[in-house]
Design a protein around this motif. Structure first.
Motif, PDB file in Angstrom:
ATOM      1  N   GLY A 229       0.798  -1.219   0.000  1.00  0.00           N
ATOM      2  CA  GLY A 229       0.000   0.000   0.000  1.00  0.00           C
ATOM      3  C   GLY A 229       0.831   1.269   0.000  1.00  0.00           C
ATOM      4  N   ALA A 230       2.072   1.193   0.456  1.00  0.00           N
ATOM      5  CA  ALA A 230       2.937   2.363   0.502  1.00  0.00           C
ATOM      6  C   ALA A 230       3.461   2.750  -0.881  1.00  0.00           C
ATOM      7  N   VAL A 231       3.499   1.808  -1.805  1.00  0.00           N
ATOM      8  CA  VAL A 231       4.046   2.069  -3.143  1.00  0.00           C
ATOM      9  C   VAL A 231       3.233   3.145  -3.859  1.00  0.00           C
ATOM     10  N   SER A 232       1.932   3.078  -3.798  1.00  0.00           N
ATOM     11  CA  SER A 232       1.114   4.098  -4.469  1.00  0.00           C
ATOM     12  C   SER A 232       1.292   5.463  -3.803  1.00  0.00           C
ATOM     13  N   GLY A 233       1.510   5.484  -2.492  1.00  0.00           N
ATOM     14  CA  GLY A 233       1.775   6.746  -1.799  1.00  0.00           C
ATOM     15  C   GLY A 233       3.085   7.374  -2.246  1.00  0.00           C
ATOM     16  N   VAL A 234       4.092   6.544  -2.486  1.00  0.00           N
ATOM     17  CA  VAL A 234       5.375   7.039  -2.995  1.00  0.00           C
ATOM     18  C   VAL A 234       5.177   7.646  -4.381  1.00  0.00           C
ATOM     19  N   ARG A 235       4.436   6.946  -5.238  1.00  0.00           N
ATOM     20  CA  ARG A 235       4.177   7.485  -6.586  1.00  0.00           C
ATOM     21  C   ARG A 235       3.469   8.832  -6.513  1.00  0.00           C
ATOM     22  N   ARG A 236       2.464   8.945  -5.649  1.00  0.00           N
ATOM     23  CA  ARG A 236       1.743  10.217  -5.505  1.00  0.00           C
ATOM     24  C   ARG A 236       2.674  11.324  -5.017  1.00  0.00           C
ATOM     25  N   ALA A 237       3.515  11.011  -4.044  1.00  0.00           N
ATOM     26  CA  ALA A 237       4.417  12.017  -3.475  1.00  0.00           C
ATOM     27  C   ALA A 237       5.446  12.505  -4.498  1.00  0.00           C
ATOM     28  N   LEU A 238       5.764  11.657  -5.481  1.00  0.00           N
ATOM     29  CA  LEU A 238       6.787  12.010  -6.466  1.00  0.00           C
ATOM     30  C   LEU A 238       6.201  12.426  -7.818  1.00  0.00           C
TER      31      LEU A 238
ATOM     32  N   LEU B  87       8.105   5.632 -11.549  1.00  0.00           N
ATOM     33  CA  LEU B  87       8.232   4.225 -11.899  1.00  0.00           C
ATOM     34  C   LEU B  87       9.459   3.596 -11.241  1.00  0.00           C
ATOM     35  N   CYS B  88      10.590   4.273 -11.295  1.00  0.00           N
ATOM     36  CA  CYS B  88      11.807   3.733 -10.677  1.00  0.00           C
ATOM     37  C   CYS B  88      11.660   3.635  -9.154  1.00  0.00           C
ATOM     38  N   ALA B  89      11.055   4.637  -8.537  1.00  0.00           N
ATOM     39  CA  ALA B  89      10.830   4.586  -7.088  1.00  0.00           C
ATOM     40  C   ALA B  89       9.917   3.422  -6.735  1.00  0.00           C
ATOM     41  N   SER B  90       8.853   3.222  -7.512  1.00  0.00           N
ATOM     42  CA  SER B  90       7.939   2.096  -7.277  1.00  0.00           C
ATOM     43  C   SER B  90       8.669   0.767  -7.352  1.00  0.00           C
ATOM     44  N   GLU B  91       9.505   0.615  -8.367  1.00  0.00           N
ATOM     45  CA  GLU B  91      10.254  -0.633  -8.540  1.00  0.00           C
ATOM     46  C   GLU B  91      11.213  -0.871  -7.389  1.00  0.00           C
ATOM     47  N   LEU B  92      11.913   0.175  -6.945  1.00  0.00           N
ATOM     48  CA  LEU B  92      12.882   0.004  -5.865  1.00  0.00           C
ATOM     49  C   LEU B  92      12.209  -0.295  -4.531  1.00  0.00           C
ATOM     50  N   VAL B  93      11.102   0.361  -4.238  1.00  0.00           N
ATOM     51  CA  VAL B  93      10.379   0.062  -2.998  1.00  0.00           C
ATOM     52  C   VAL B  93       9.792  -1.348  -3.061  1.00  0.00           C
ATOM     53  N   THR B  94       9.270  -1.732  -4.212  1.00  0.00           N
ATOM     54  CA  THR B  94       8.742  -3.089  -4.386  1.00  0.00           C
ATOM     55  C   THR B  94       9.844  -4.130  -4.189  1.00  0.00           C
ATOM     56  N   ASN B  95      11.053  -3.844  -4.661  1.00  0.00           N
ATOM     57  CA  ASN B  95      12.176  -4.762  -4.437  1.00  0.00           C
ATOM     58  C   ASN B  95      12.483  -4.930  -2.951  1.00  0.00           C
ATOM     59  N   VAL B  96      12.380  -3.848  -2.186  1.00  0.00           N
ATOM     60  CA  VAL B  96      12.597  -3.955  -0.739  1.00  0.00           C
ATOM     61  C   VAL B  96      11.545  -4.882  -0.131  1.00  0.00           C
ATOM     62  N   ILE B  97      10.288  -4.691  -0.500  1.00  0.00           N
ATOM     63  CA  ILE B  97       9.206  -5.528   0.027  1.00  0.00           C
ATOM     64  C   ILE B  97       9.468  -6.987  -0.298  1.00  0.00           C
TER      65      ILE B  97
ATOM     66  N   LEU C 297      17.478   9.663  -7.392  1.00  0.00           N
ATOM     67  CA  LEU C 297      16.534   8.951  -6.530  1.00  0.00           C
ATOM     68  C   LEU C 297      17.323   7.936  -5.729  1.00  0.00           C
ATOM     69  N   GLY C 298      17.089   7.871  -4.427  1.00  0.00           N
ATOM     70  CA  GLY C 298      17.735   6.873  -3.583  1.00  0.00           C
ATOM     71  C   GLY C 298      16.711   6.212  -2.680  1.00  0.00           C
ATOM     72  N   VAL C 299      16.772   4.894  -2.588  1.00  0.00           N
ATOM     73  CA  VAL C 299      15.887   4.138  -1.696  1.00  0.00           C
ATOM     74  C   VAL C 299      16.779   3.364  -0.724  1.00  0.00           C
ATOM     75  N   THR C 300      16.664   3.683   0.563  1.00  0.00           N
ATOM     76  CA  THR C 300      17.502   3.091   1.596  1.00  0.00           C
ATOM     77  C   THR C 300      16.693   2.101   2.424  1.00  0.00           C
ATOM     78  N   ASP C 301      17.295   0.928   2.679  1.00  0.00           N
ATOM     79  CA  ASP C 301      16.670  -0.082   3.531  1.00  0.00           C
ATOM     80  C   ASP C 301      17.718  -0.632   4.493  1.00  0.00           C
ATOM     81  N   PRO C 302      17.297  -1.379   5.529  1.00  0.00           N
ATOM     82  CA  PRO C 302      18.229  -1.810   6.569  1.00  0.00           C
ATOM     83  C   PRO C 302      18.997  -3.107   6.309  1.00  0.00           C
ATOM     84  N   ASP C 303      19.022  -3.607   5.080  1.00  0.00           N
ATOM     85  CA  ASP C 303      19.732  -4.856   4.827  1.00  0.00           C
ATOM     86  C   ASP C 303      20.817  -4.666   3.774  1.00  0.00           C
ATOM     87  N   PRO C 304      22.076  -4.465   4.210  1.00  0.00           N
ATOM     88  CA  PRO C 304      23.156  -4.241   3.246  1.00  0.00           C
ATOM     89  C   PRO C 304      23.538  -5.497   2.466  1.00  0.00           C
TER      90      PRO C 304
END
Length: 155
Positions: free
Chosen positions: A14-23, A32-42, A65-72
């Protein structure tokens, strides 16, 4: 480096559509790139993990665009070719086709997958002087039209 947009969220479908709206003001390629990167984290790190999405203007009209998550350790892998029946495996290929360049920054306890794109969208200009530099691919010097049929030349 100061992002023009910084979104803190929990990775969830559900957060992916919110990211698209915010950007939205950054254009369809950034969305599109933000959606793909957040989806990859999920998909590869897990649902419910904290994610930070940052977007800012760079010199020369690029958007970073940068997408940061807690798993290096969960690194993105560009799949050579997903079959026509495959339900996944095209996200990074899409990002690779749209971005001028992209990469991963690993730190203790986190990683950031980033990309740079050209865009025609009007946003507040914020310059990041200390961003890592990597070689550019030839053939992606003009703003992206957002079409998937563009060829992607490699250097």
């Amino acid at each position: 480096m100061r992002p023009a947009v910084a979104l803190e969220l929990l990775a969830a479908p559900g957060a992916v559509s919110g990211v698209r709206r915010a950007l939205r003001s950054y254009g369809i390629d950034v969305q599109l790139c933000a959606s793909e990167l957040v989806t990859n984290v999920i998909r590869h790190v897990g649902e419910g993990v904290p994610v930070t999405v940052r977007v800012w203007r760079e010199e020369g009209g690029r958007v970073r665009l940068g997408v940061t998550d807690p798993d290096p350790r969960a690194l993105p892998v560009l799949v050579a070719a997903a079959g026509t029946e495959a339900e996944s495996g095209r996200g990074l290929a899409l990002l690779d086709a749209l971005a001028v360049r992209w990469g991963v920054e690993q730190e203790a306890g986190r990683k950031t997958v980033w990309c740079e794109l050209f865009t025609d969208a009007e946003t507040v200009a914020v310059t990041a002087a200390d961003t890592p530099r990597t070689p550019e691919r030839s053939g992606r010097r003009r703003p992206s039209a957002g079409a998937l049929g563009h060829s992607s030349a490699r250097s």
